[in-house]
Every structure is written in C-alpha cells, then in structure tokens.
Design an enzyme around this catalytic site. Structure first.
Site, PDB file in Angstrom:
ATOM      1  N   ARG A  94     -46.448 -94.734 -39.148  1.00  0.00           N
ATOM      2  CA  ARG A  94     -46.898 -96.074 -39.541  1.00  0.00           C
ATOM      3  C   ARG A  94     -48.397 -96.178 -39.334  1.00  0.00           C
ATOM      4  O   ARG A  94     -48.908 -96.000 -38.222  1.00  0.00           O
ATOM      5  CB  ARG A  94     -46.169 -97.162 -38.751  1.00  0.00           C
ATOM      6  CG  ARG A  94     -46.619 -98.569 -39.164  1.00  0.00           C
ATOM      7  CD  ARG A  94     -45.638 -99.680 -38.800  1.00  0.00           C
ATOM      8  NE  ARG A  94     -45.483 -99.870 -37.375  1.00  0.00           N
ATOM      9  CZ  ARG A  94     -44.829-100.909 -36.822  1.00  0.00           C
ATOM     10  NH1 ARG A  94     -44.276-101.817 -37.606  1.00  0.00           N
ATOM     11  NH2 ARG A  94     -44.716-101.006 -35.516  1.00  0.00           N
ATOM     12  N   GLU A 151     -42.740-108.153 -44.101  1.00  0.00           N
ATOM     13  CA  GLU A 151     -42.936-108.930 -42.877  1.00  0.00           C
ATOM     14  C   GLU A 151     -43.977-110.028 -43.036  1.00  0.00           C
ATOM     15  O   GLU A 151     -44.329-110.685 -42.059  1.00  0.00           O
ATOM     16  CB  GLU A 151     -43.328-107.996 -41.725  1.00  0.00           C
ATOM     17  CG  GLU A 151     -44.586-107.203 -41.972  1.00  0.00           C
ATOM     18  CD  GLU A 151     -44.894-106.188 -40.873  1.00  0.00           C
ATOM     19  OE1 GLU A 151     -44.148-106.152 -39.881  1.00  0.00           O
ATOM     20  OE2 GLU A 151     -45.878-105.444 -41.018  1.00  0.00           O
TER      21      GLU A 151
END
Length: 716
Positions: free
Chosen positions: A336, A426
């Site tokens: 990530r 998100e």
C-alpha cells in the site's frame, strides 16, 4: 573545516532532485542493483515523473478543497431542514460531485494471481516498518487451527496458565473435527469417529463424501504424516503424529490441523506506519526489498532464546496419482502506497519543494518489486506488482493514478499494466462514483474494498456543516453505511471483477476477541466479499474457517442475479442526529472514549514512531488503532464542538483526564513518555490539535498534524 568527522550533507544532488543521503545510499547500493536500471536512468526518470505529475497532484488537491467549500455552503444553507434527496442529488450533480455514469463495462485486468482472481480468503494488513510483523504476515499463508483455538477465546473462554491443558486440547480436537465434518465430510460417519487415515489406490480412506477433495499427502500411503484436503479453493492439512502429546489425545493421531489462512497480505507504507523523513522511508523500503528478494530476516528473543525468522519455503505433497503437488508457503504480497495528499522532505524537486510522497512510493515500491519479477517470482507467479492506492476522491484521481503507473512502467522498462492497483473505497466521492472509478483503471484494477473507519471519517468531514453527527456506535447501523457496503459488492460484480479481482471488506479491530469475530465476520463472505481484513495471523486462521463454510463464488452469483440493494440516495443520507436525545452522561462518555482512543494512539505515533498498535480502550479492551481510527475519533469530536454539543472546556478536561488513563495503561513500557502532569509535550499537543483544528484539516486527515509533531519529537 572543523576537526573530526565531516558532517553528512542534508541532501545530495541527483539530477534535478535533492535527495536525503540515507535514501540515496539505499537506492543506489541496495534497491537498484539487480533491476538492470542504472542510477542515472532512475534519477532522470524520477525527476521527469515529479515534473509531470507533481502539478497534476497539486491541482487535484486544490479541487478537493473547492468541492468541500461547496459542500459546506450547501449544508449550512440547509441545516435544520428536512432532507430533500432529489434536491441534494441535483446539487451534487451540478457541482460535479456526482459524475455522469457511462455504459456498462467489464474490466480488462489480466495476469492476476489466483490469490487475487480465484481464491477467497483472509487478508492481512501489516506495517512495513516492523520486520518481524511483516515476516509473520508473509508466513501466515498457513496457520495452526489447533493453536488458534487453544490460545484464544474462540471456543468461549481463554486458556489457563500452568502448562498444557489436556482437557482443553480435547475440546480443540472436538471443535476441529466438527469443522472437518462441515468442510470436508466423510462419505459415512464423522471425522471424530475415525481411528486413522491412509491412502489406497489413490483415494483417501475413510472415503470423503466428495473424493476430489483429497488432493495429496506426505509420507507413505499406508502411514501418511500429512493429509492434504481442499474445500472452496482453500487447503487443509491434517498432520499425523501419534507420538506427539496432542496426537496421543486423538484416535486418528492428528497432532495438528493447518489451514491455508492469509491468502494475501498488504504490506503497508501508509496508515499503519509513522514515516516522516528520508531515513524512515529508507527503512520502510528496505523491508519491502527484503520481501521481494527473499532476504528479509528478523531476530528476537522468545522464551529466553534468540529466534531468527525468515520467509517460509513452499510445501510439497504427493498427489493421488503420484505426481508432485507444490503449494506456496507465503501469502501473496501487495504494497500500500501513500495517497495523493502528503509530500515528503526525503526528496526536493527542482524548485526546492517537497515531492509527492505517493509519487515517490509509486516509483520506488515498483522498482523494488522488480527483484521478484526478475527473479524466481516467489511472490507473483503471474508477473504482476500489486499496489493498493488509498484515499482517492473520484474517478479523475483514479485516472491520475493510472497515468502515474503507466509512467512508472515506462521509466522501469516494464510492460504496461504490469502494475495492478487496489482502489480503496474509503472516501465519499469515490463511493458515489465507484463505477466510474473502476472504469478509470479498468485494465489495472485488482482490488476494491470497503472500510468503516476512514469512510466514516470522510463522511463526517464532508458533512461537517450539516449538523451534529451520530455517535460512532450509532453510525454503524445508519442507512448510509448499509448502502455503502452493498453498493461496493454490487458495483464490483457488475463491472466484472469476478475471476479477475478482489472485492474486500474491512478490518476486525479487536484482536483479543476471537469468539466475537467468529460470530460476526462470517458476514463478510456471506455479503459476497472474497477477502476481508484481519489483525493477526491467528485471526486469519480463524477467519479462514468462514470461507470453508461459505462458497463466496456462489454468493456472488446470487448477488449478480438480484436487484441492487444499495442505492445512491441511501448512500447520500448524511448520518446526523435526527431526534436522538443524548443525556449529559452519554455525551461525556462519548467524548472521553474518543479522547482516550486518540491519545492512546497518538502518544505512540509521535513519541515512539509506532504507526499501528494494539491500544487499550477506555475499558482496557485492546483495539488495533491506526490513522483511520484516529481520523474518525478526531473528526467526531471536531463535529460536536462545531455544533455546540460539547464545549472546548469539556474536551480539554476530557483530554487531561484520559491522558492520565493512557499514562497508567502504558506504565510498564520503559520507552513511554508520560503526558501528565504537564500536558505540554508534542504527543498531547498533536492530539489536541487533531480535535481543535479538525475543520481545517484536508478531508479531516490526521497525517499533516501527526507528521508535524513527530518531526518535532525527533528533533528534540
């Protein structure tokens, strides 16, 4: 010139860039060798990347601010009035918040590994900066169900101390045999009645109800030492050793039951780390390199002995027809990157400005992954690099990310679309326009997922002016969240992610509450998610049992056939207070709970550089905390302050009270720096700033303030 050693320059010139010396040395001496990329070509490409995409990223961030201003104005003008879904939708369309939706399409992502495309199972997320945790996550492909049951509350209670408890061991065996009856039932009878397993004419005896679920063994056919079974794409290993203390408790001599557990793991350079400068980045990248070239080790003391951990080897079995069955010993690793917001002092551009940290991550993490691509491909047999890109707002930012990775591939000489990306659903504008976000990366997308924490943080900040938001527990049952979760799966399936990409669900944040997890988290595969986040290897093994009980592919087929359950209007319903009456005690309890969570996390982040840890909550229940949890707690308090539900004095009182609680909870840590009684250290100041300056923080993110105060602490 002074006598003694010459001081290290703050930056080294590399083409049109100025680079931290520690990071420079790492890249030139460790990362670049073995990639066939020269230092000159790398630095030239890096400078070109910064020059091309730096302005585009700044423009995208400026657009975020403009959009937020328009949202704030609408919500202020309509505060206290009944929600008009049609008018709200019209407004959001006019300002471009709701994007025009194009025709249906199917993603074109190719060359994804089976852990992404075909096999449903748990997914770990682990901070890249902790080598031991990283290795634990990579090796969590296989986990002992016996250990997971024995050592946790999964069966309803915790083990007692004082050595091996044979009665508890028998309880573990009974639970596991019932699980086998469910996942790989026998043609007749129960696994609990079996007094031994053997192989005859290529078939397991006693026979399985579905003989095809027996796929291999170790040892001899007459007396195998391991039996390999398959259920819903996941493997189960029965280890047989009648001389083992556990094997002696079982009529079949099974000494352990191992499950294929964490099919994939996200090595995190973002929310779970505290990385603020060049040396920090070099250390983080160094661990990622060790995973990609297989050389990473971690030594630590355990039980009074020095233990060195490294990456696990692959496993080998004999198939029913006598050929070899080879299975990976490690989870498929994704990395990530940082989102678009943050810059880093590790590298300065031609104008002396900090470069985008996410842009630097994109180039360097993919460069490092070339050690796997050019080597034995022990991570990605398909020859892909998996990068999870967080905190993107809308399809234009996803398109920007797609273009960035095309440029990175060109610099590194990789075929286009070698890099696959995960789209973190998100942020509210991404949720609203998820179909178009997927379209913007239709040839790269390998992952979408939902997450209550960051998504709720953005929900609060986006609707800051609408009114006081519900308490955190109330928001978990609010309509918008149900529509958000349903739409993510439904849109992902409609865009053709089945068989090509992951559709994921968020984290179970209570690593000590495994019984509750076993009861609740089966809801994720039942909702059609083919991966879901877990906080530990043990949790991965327990969560793996859910994927044996639920056939996710069949669930996805059913979801694809039914009318959508998630609607845009439902998603856009802002979860503000609507008739709820909170007592003064309710309000103070919520404030103190949020303050305690913020302080417990921030004090370790700022003072010790720990970006993710198990932090005791106000009731001393250990919770996994990272920047996402900090974002929701701080924005919730900011919102209540903004609307007069609480006063600044009440929050300040709660912060001081909870600082004393956090100090007591950390009293056994010799590295801990108490916040009380002075309440003037960088950690306490950071926690307060996250609340009192929350309305001005971009999208309510915690990173700018955390980085600022961590730098202050490091400079002391």
């Amino acid at each position: 010139m002074t006598t003694g050693s010459q001081s290290t320059p703050r930056y080294l010139d590399r083409g049109h860039l100025k680079v931290d010396p520690t990071l420079t040395a790492f890249l030139e001496e460790q990362a670049l060798p073995g990639t066939r990329i020269s230092a000159e070509a790398f630095w030239s490409g890096f400078a070109d990347l910064v020059a091309e995409f730096g302005p585009q990223i700044r423009s995208a961030l400026a657009h975020r601010a403009v959009v937020q201003e328009k949202l704030d104005a609408w919500h202020r003008d309509h505060r206290g009035t009944a929600h008009d879904a049609e008018a709200y939708r019209t407004f959001l369309t006019e300002i471009g918040y709701i994007e025009p939706e194009g025709p249906d399409f199917t993603i074109g992502t190719e060359n994804t590994d089976p852990e992404i495309a075909a096999i449903a199972g748990p997914q770990l997320v682990v901070p890249v900066t902790n080598a031991r945790f990283v290795l634990n996550a990579a090796n969590a492909r296989w986990g002992s169900l016996y250990d997971a049951l024995y050592g946790t509350d999964a069966m309803g209670d915790l083990p007692k101390g004082g050595g091996f408890d044979a009665a508890r061991g028998k309880k573990v065996i009974a639970w596991s045999k019932a699980f086998l009856d469910d996942a790989v039932p026998l043609a007749q009878g129960s696994h609990s009645d079996c007094d031994g397993y053997f192989v005859k004419d290529g078939q397991l005896q006693p026979a399985l109800a579905d003989p095809a679920r027996f796929v291999g063994y170790q040892g001899s056919a007459e007396n195998p030492t391991s039996i390999l079974l398959l259920s819903n794409g996941l493997h189960i290993i029965l280890d047989v050793n009648r001389d083992h203390s556990v094997g002696q408790l079982d009529s079949a001599g099974i000494s352990d039951l191992r499950l294929e557990s964490a099919m994939s793991a996200i090595i995190d350079c973002e929310d779970s780390v505290a990385v603020v400068d060049g040396p920090d980045k070099a250390q983080a990248y160094g661990n990622w390199l060790g995973l990609m070239n297989g050389a990473l080790t971690a030594s630590f003391s355990k039980g009074g002995k020095e233990v060195t951990r490294s990456l696990s080897d692959d496993l080998s079995f004999i198939s029913p027809d006598g050929s070899e069955v080879a299975l990976k010993g490690r989870a498929l690793l994704l990395v990530r990157n940082v989102g678009h917001l943050m810059t880093t002092p590790a590298v300065l551009d031609a104008e002396g400005q900090e470069v985008s940290e996410g842009l630097m991550d994109a180039l360097i993490t993919v460069l490092i992954a070339m050690h796997d691509l050019n080597g034995a491909r022990r991570n990605s047999a398909a020859g892909s690099v998996y990068v999870v890109k967080p905190k993107m707002h809308g399809s234009a930012e996803v398109a920007l990310t797609d273009a960035m990775f095309t440029a990175v591939e060109k610099i590194l000489g990789l075929p286009q679309y070698t890099v696959k990306i995960g789209i973190m659903d998100e942020e509210r504008r991404t949720s609203v326009n998820l179909k178009e976000c997927i379209r913007a990366a239709r040839n790269r997308v390998a992952f979408i997922n939902t997450g209550f924490l960051d998504r709720t943080g953005d929900e609060i900040h986006s609707g800051m002016e609408a009114g006081p938001f519900l308490r955190k527990a109330e928001m978990k049952t609010a309509p918008w969240l149900q529509h958000y979760e349903a739409r993510n799966v439904e849109i992902g399936l409609a865009c053709g992610l089945r068989g090509k990409a992951q559709i994921g669900k968020g984290m179970w944040a209570m690593p000590e509450m495994m019984a509750d997890m076993l009861e609740a988290k089966i809801g994720h595969p039942k909702a059609g998610a083919n991966c879901a986040w877990v906080p530990s290897p043990t949790a991965a093994t327990l969560h793996a049992t859910h994927y044996h009980r639920v056939n996710v592919a069949a669930v996805q087929d059913e979801i694809a056939k039914r009318p959508p359950q998630g609607t845009l209007d439902g998603l856009l319903t802002v979860p503000i207070r609507d008739g709820q009456n909170w007592s003064e005690a309710d309000i103070i309890a919520e404030v103190e709970n949020n303050c305690q969570g913020i302080l417990g996390y921030v004090v370790r982040w700022v003072d010790q550089g720990v970006g993710c840890s198990k932090v005791p909550d106000i009731h001393d229940v250990g919770l996994m905390e990272d920047r996402a949890t900090c974002r929701i707690s701080s924005q919730a308090l900011t919102n209540w302050l903004h609307h007069g539900i609480v006063t600044r004095a009440q929050v300040e009182t709660a912060l001081r009270k909870m600082a004393n609680v956090v100090d007591q909870q950390n009293a056994g840590d010799p590295a801990y720096l108490p916040m009380a009684p002075a309440f003037d250290g960088p950690a306490f100041q950071a926690a307060a700033a996250l609340i009192f300056e929350g309305t001005s923080q971009p999208s309510g993110y915690t990173e700018p303030l955390l980085h600022k105060f961590r730098a202050v602490r490091k400079a002391l």
